[in-house]
Write a protein that holds these residues in place. Sequence first.
Motif, mmCIF file in Angstrom:
data_model
loop_
_atom_site.group_PDB
_atom_site.id
_atom_site.type_symbol
_atom_site.label_atom_id
_atom_site.label_comp_id
_atom_site.label_asym_id
_atom_site.label_seq_id
_atom_site.Cartn_x
_atom_site.Cartn_y
_atom_site.Cartn_z
ATOM 1 N N GLY A 87 -61.066 46.466 40.550
ATOM 2 C CA GLY A 87 -61.466 46.395 39.251
ATOM 3 C C GLY A 87 -60.956 46.248 37.982
ATOM 4 O O GLY A 87 -61.088 45.951 36.812
ATOM 5 N N THR A 88 -59.402 46.456 38.304
ATOM 6 C CA THR A 88 -58.383 46.287 37.158
ATOM 7 C C THR A 88 -58.415 45.044 36.971
ATOM 8 O O THR A 88 -58.381 43.820 37.539
ATOM 9 N N VAL A 89 -58.327 44.654 35.445
ATOM 10 C CA VAL A 89 -58.392 43.279 34.736
ATOM 11 C C VAL A 89 -57.016 42.865 34.758
ATOM 12 O O VAL A 89 -56.087 43.403 34.153
ATOM 13 N N ILE A 90 -56.664 41.799 35.056
ATOM 14 C CA ILE A 90 -55.326 41.308 35.041
ATOM 15 C C ILE A 90 -55.069 39.956 34.025
ATOM 16 O O ILE A 90 -56.179 39.171 33.614
ATOM 17 N N LEU A 91 -53.957 39.674 33.215
ATOM 18 C CA LEU A 91 -53.757 38.589 32.503
ATOM 19 C C LEU A 91 -52.308 38.013 32.594
ATOM 20 O O LEU A 91 -51.362 38.758 32.597
ATOM 21 N N SER A 92 -52.164 36.699 33.030
ATOM 22 C CA SER A 92 -50.807 36.259 33.328
ATOM 23 C C SER A 92 -50.100 36.024 32.006
ATOM 24 O O SER A 92 -51.062 35.432 30.946
ATOM 25 N N ARG A 93 -49.099 36.458 31.721
ATOM 26 C CA ARG A 93 -48.462 36.505 30.352
ATOM 27 C C ARG A 93 -46.994 35.800 30.344
ATOM 28 O O ARG A 93 -46.477 35.521 29.277
ATOM 29 N N GLY A 98 -52.018 33.467 30.038
ATOM 30 C CA GLY A 98 -53.630 33.307 29.403
ATOM 31 C C GLY A 98 -54.457 33.009 30.375
ATOM 32 O O GLY A 98 -55.760 33.086 30.188
ATOM 33 N N PHE A 99 -54.159 33.216 31.874
ATOM 34 C CA PHE A 99 -55.059 33.133 32.771
ATOM 35 C C PHE A 99 -55.528 34.789 33.244
ATOM 36 O O PHE A 99 -54.609 35.338 33.505
#
Length: 432
Positions: A87-93, A98-99
């Motif tokens: 359930g953790t939300v991830i963001l490529s940085r 931005g994905f």
Amino acid sequence: MSGADLAPWLARSKWPTVPIRYVAKLGTGHTPSRQHPEYWEDCTIPWITLADVWQLRDGTRDTVVETKEKISRLGLANSAAVLHPAGTVILSRTASVGFSAIMGQDMATSQDFATWICGPKIEPRYLLHALRAMAPDLRRVAAGSTHKTIYMPDIEQLRIPLPSVEEQRRIVDFLGVEIPRIQRILSARRRQIDLIEERCLARAFDAIRGFEYAGDRVDSGLSWLGDIPKSWPVMAVSSQFDVQLGKMLNQDRVRGSHLKPYLRVANVQWDEIETDDLLLMDFPLSERRRYEVLPGDLLICEGGSYPGRAAVWDGRIPEIYYQKALHRARSYGRSSVRWLYYCLRVARSMSVFEVEGNATTMTHLTGDQLAAHRFPFPDRSVQDEILEGLEISVEKDKRLVRALEHQLHLIDERKQSLITAAVTGQVDVTAS
């Protein structure tokens, strides 16, 4: 970097905006030391890295359940890596900026990702859509960086609109219907483009084997090509073209008093040479004749993922050169560079160069291999006659592809606008 500076559309939000870290616990990941082989034994913990970003690029996958790599319990315990809950939300940085997605099970990540464990005031799926709304803004900001990175202090400042949890769920349900509908249209358009490109390759294949050419036929001796007209000789590229590699890059390439623009693999696409991002290198007078690209020269990629990819230089820049990762094929006059281009295009589509390439980590089409490569070369008059009809068909196909690509761009913009409007309350999500 303030929220307003990053995403001006936040000002249109119907609801107050808050830093994400106020409603979700911010975190990141790490890579266990490769200097300790024991950290990389008995690896069972899914570990999201940039190698998994391919799953997220088209925006059709909300949840990640499988990863290319895993880490061990020992590696986790001896690094700054964290086991995040499902359930953790991830963001490529980093690099591929931005994905975003949601973890489908307990996972760790590399340091290339920011993570948020959502609190009671925010739904993970709503946060996912809010991050996707700001993805173009994140990429725009990252594009100005040498390393294309959004740094954690900036991640800490990211803001999102915060409606009630009930409204968040309505937004998620609305987008859960509308986004797949748009994706189906996008997929249909992409399939149309694929079919047009397949038809174009089929035409080129028929052309270089003289499918419509009258007369007796014989085996070409090339397993991937089949039979050809009896009067067409199969000859080495070197019999028809002068093949030459470009200048090797070196540390002193940007020094000297003879800096000139040059072409590299990134510039050479299929049947198109891009010149928006040319680099400079020193080409003394003694080297210019050898490495200059003249109008009508065919440039061919030597290695990497694209051996054999080629395009004809049109002379749009008066003086330009090329680097060693490219071959330059210059006709002796007996064959057209366009004929060789189509031969290479068909051979590449059939993975001929991968089969015949060097047994290295990367396939290379060396100068010797290219020069010795055999293709059918009918008389120049026959080549020109066949090419005339083929080029007309190809140009029609290109126009169709350009029109479909424009539609793709507009539809994708529509999808992005819909997500932004939904998370800011600019669209009635109860009307669907």
